[in-house]
Design a protein around this motif. Structure first.
Motif, short mmCIF file in Angstrom:
data_model
loop_
_atom_site.label_atom_id
_atom_site.label_comp_id
_atom_site.label_asym_id
_atom_site.label_seq_id
_atom_site.Cartn_x
_atom_site.Cartn_y
_atom_site.Cartn_z
N PRO A 102 -6.94 16.90 31.03
CA PRO A 102 -5.54 17.14 30.66
C PRO A 102 -4.60 16.54 31.71
O PRO A 102 -4.89 16.54 32.91
CB PRO A 102 -5.43 18.67 30.63
CG PRO A 102 -6.84 19.13 30.38
CD PRO A 102 -7.71 18.15 31.11
N LEU A 103 -3.46 16.03 31.24
CA LEU A 103 -2.51 15.36 32.12
C LEU A 103 -1.15 16.04 32.07
O LEU A 103 -0.76 16.63 31.06
CB LEU A 103 -2.35 13.90 31.70
CG LEU A 103 -3.60 13.02 31.65
CD1 LEU A 103 -3.24 11.64 31.10
CD2 LEU A 103 -4.22 12.90 33.04
N SER A 104 -0.43 15.94 33.16
CA SER A 104 0.98 16.35 33.24
C SER A 104 1.70 15.24 34.00
O SER A 104 1.58 15.15 35.22
CB SER A 104 1.12 17.69 33.95
OG SER A 104 2.49 18.07 34.03
N LEU A 105 2.42 14.40 33.26
CA LEU A 105 2.97 13.18 33.84
C LEU A 105 4.49 13.24 33.92
O LEU A 105 5.17 13.59 32.94
CB LEU A 105 2.57 11.97 32.98
CG LEU A 105 1.07 11.73 32.82
CD1 LEU A 105 0.83 10.65 31.77
CD2 LEU A 105 0.45 11.34 34.15
N SER A 106 5.03 12.89 35.08
CA SER A 106 6.47 12.80 35.23
C SER A 106 6.96 11.47 34.65
O SER A 106 6.17 10.53 34.46
CB SER A 106 6.87 12.90 36.70
OG SER A 106 6.46 11.73 37.40
N LEU A 107 8.26 11.36 34.42
CA LEU A 107 8.82 10.11 33.92
C LEU A 107 8.63 9.00 34.95
O LEU A 107 8.33 7.85 34.58
CB LEU A 107 10.31 10.31 33.59
CG LEU A 107 11.01 9.14 32.92
CD1 LEU A 107 10.34 8.78 31.60
CD2 LEU A 107 12.49 9.48 32.69
N ALA A 108 8.78 9.34 36.21
CA ALA A 108 8.58 8.35 37.27
C ALA A 108 7.15 7.81 37.26
O ALA A 108 6.93 6.60 37.42
CB ALA A 108 8.91 8.96 38.64
N GLN A 109 6.18 8.68 37.06
CA GLN A 109 4.79 8.23 36.99
C GLN A 109 4.56 7.32 35.80
O GLN A 109 3.87 6.30 35.91
CB GLN A 109 3.86 9.44 36.92
CG GLN A 109 3.75 10.23 38.21
CD GLN A 109 2.93 11.49 38.04
OE1 GLN A 109 3.09 12.23 37.06
NE2 GLN A 109 2.04 11.76 39.00
N ILE A 110 5.13 7.69 34.65
CA ILE A 110 4.95 6.87 33.45
C ILE A 110 5.56 5.48 33.64
O ILE A 110 4.98 4.46 33.25
CB ILE A 110 5.56 7.59 32.23
CG1 ILE A 110 4.70 8.81 31.88
CG2 ILE A 110 5.68 6.65 31.03
CD1 ILE A 110 5.29 9.69 30.80
N ARG A 111 6.71 5.42 34.31
CA ARG A 111 7.37 4.13 34.52
C ARG A 111 6.59 3.21 35.45
O ARG A 111 6.79 1.99 35.41
CB ARG A 111 8.77 4.36 35.07
CG ARG A 111 9.77 4.85 34.02
CD ARG A 111 11.09 5.21 34.65
NE ARG A 111 12.11 5.47 33.65
CZ ARG A 111 13.25 6.11 33.90
NH1 ARG A 111 13.51 6.56 35.13
NH2 ARG A 111 14.13 6.30 32.93
N THR A 112 5.72 3.76 36.28
CA THR A 112 4.94 2.91 37.19
C THR A 112 3.68 2.34 36.53
O THR A 112 3.05 1.45 37.09
CB THR A 112 4.51 3.70 38.46
OG1 THR A 112 3.62 4.76 38.08
CG2 THR A 112 5.72 4.27 39.18
N LEU A 113 3.32 2.84 35.36
CA LEU A 113 2.12 2.36 34.67
C LEU A 113 2.38 0.98 34.06
O LEU A 113 3.53 0.62 33.79
CB LEU A 113 1.72 3.35 33.59
CG LEU A 113 1.28 4.73 34.07
CD1 LEU A 113 1.08 5.67 32.88
CD2 LEU A 113 0.01 4.64 34.90
N PRO A 114 1.33 0.20 33.83
CA PRO A 114 1.52 -1.09 33.14
C PRO A 114 2.25 -0.88 31.82
O PRO A 114 1.96 0.07 31.08
CB PRO A 114 0.08 -1.58 32.91
CG PRO A 114 -0.72 -0.89 33.98
CD PRO A 114 -0.09 0.46 34.17
N HIS A 115 3.22 -1.73 31.55
CA HIS A 115 4.02 -1.50 30.35
C HIS A 115 4.06 -2.75 29.48
O HIS A 115 3.64 -3.84 29.87
CB HIS A 115 5.44 -1.05 30.73
CG HIS A 115 6.21 -2.07 31.52
ND1 HIS A 115 6.28 -2.05 32.89
CD2 HIS A 115 6.93 -3.14 31.14
CE1 HIS A 115 7.02 -3.05 33.32
NE2 HIS A 115 7.42 -3.74 32.28
N ARG A 116 4.56 -2.54 28.29
CA ARG A 116 4.70 -3.61 27.29
C ARG A 116 6.13 -3.65 26.80
O ARG A 116 6.78 -2.60 26.65
CB ARG A 116 3.74 -3.34 26.13
CG ARG A 116 3.89 -4.31 24.96
CD ARG A 116 3.02 -3.93 23.78
NE ARG A 116 3.37 -4.73 22.61
CZ ARG A 116 2.82 -5.90 22.31
NH1 ARG A 116 1.88 -6.41 23.09
NH2 ARG A 116 3.21 -6.59 21.23
#
Length: 250
Positions: A102-116
């Motif tokens: 299970p994950l709990s992700l902040s917006l900042a964490q999501i923005r650092t992931l590879p994106h499209r």
């Protein structure tokens, strides 16, 4: 890029394909099942087109000057207002259900992931459309990190918008759409952070389906084996309450 087929071309191709299936065509049950709107669109997309065929993408000069909000334009609940006031610093995307991690992700964490990034057309069931440039993380990236269990068959999205009676908006897709390369969790529209009216802080883009499938104000993602216990069992808010098709392929 895979060949993009219009709905009209798909229907013509499907008609030609089915013309030779005399035995099945005479079967009333088969006809009723195949030619229901939902099942036909799903059959056409999944059988005629490659499963990873892309929705049409557009040039930057084709972006609509204004991307019209649809559905809820502001959840306006005390919980959402508090998140908005903090710039969504306290917001977390919860990923749970049939997952090993299970994950709990902040917006900042999501923005650092590879994106499209993709410039696509949003088609609303009400008849209007708009072209926008979306930036976000592929849903596949999140699901892979959560390590889905073998029994998972659907991905359910739980949202912050209150639909009345304590019910939040919810939608679902199957794993074919969940792992499609254009299915993203978008945090930016037209090179700007999502506005509240367009689903801040995070919304789904599943580009080969109609607008009501593009869940906004995401709070939770849940992997499930069946849709029976989700709402009234049809897989989405409008499917349960207005008889919309669960599969809204275009």
């Amino acid at each position: 890029m895979s060949l993009i087929l219009s709905r009209r071309m798909m229907l013509l191709s499907a008609g030609a394909t089915l013309a030779g299936c005399d035995r099945l065509a005479r079967n009333e049950t088969f006809r009723e099942t195949l030619f229901s709107a939902e099942n036909f669109h799903k059959w056409a997309q999944r059988s005629i087109m490659a499963r990873d065929a892309l929705a049409q993408e557009f040039r930057p000069d084709q972006i609509s000057p204004f991307f019209r909000p649809n559905g809820t334009a502001n959840p306006n609940t005390p919980e959402y207002k508090a998140l908005w006031r903090s710039g969504f610093a306290d917001w977390r995307l919860q990923v749970h259900g049939l997952v090993d991690r299970p994950l709990s992700l902040s917006l900042a964490q999501i923005r650092t992931l590879p994106h499209r990034e993709q410039i696509t057309r949003h088609d609303c069931v009400e008849g209007w459309s708009a072209i926008g440039k979306w930036r976000g993380v592929r849903l596949k990236t999140i699901l892979d990190a959560a390590r889905m269990k073998d029994g998972a068959r659907y991905i359910v999205f739980h949202c912050a918008d209150d639909m009345g009676g304590g019910r939040g908006y919810y939608e679902s897709i199957d794993l074919t759409d969940a792992f499609h390369p254009q299915t993203i969790l978008a945090f930016a529209l037209n090179d700007q952070p999502l506005r509240v009216a367009n689903g801040a802080p995070l919304r789904l883009r599943v580009e080969r389906q109609l607008g009501y499938k593009q869940a906004k104000y995401l709070m939770q993602i849940e992997a499930v084996a069946s849709l029976e216990r989700i709402g009234k069992g049809k897989g989405g808010y409008w499917e349960d309450h207005a008889g919309y098709d669960w599969y809204a392929g275009i």
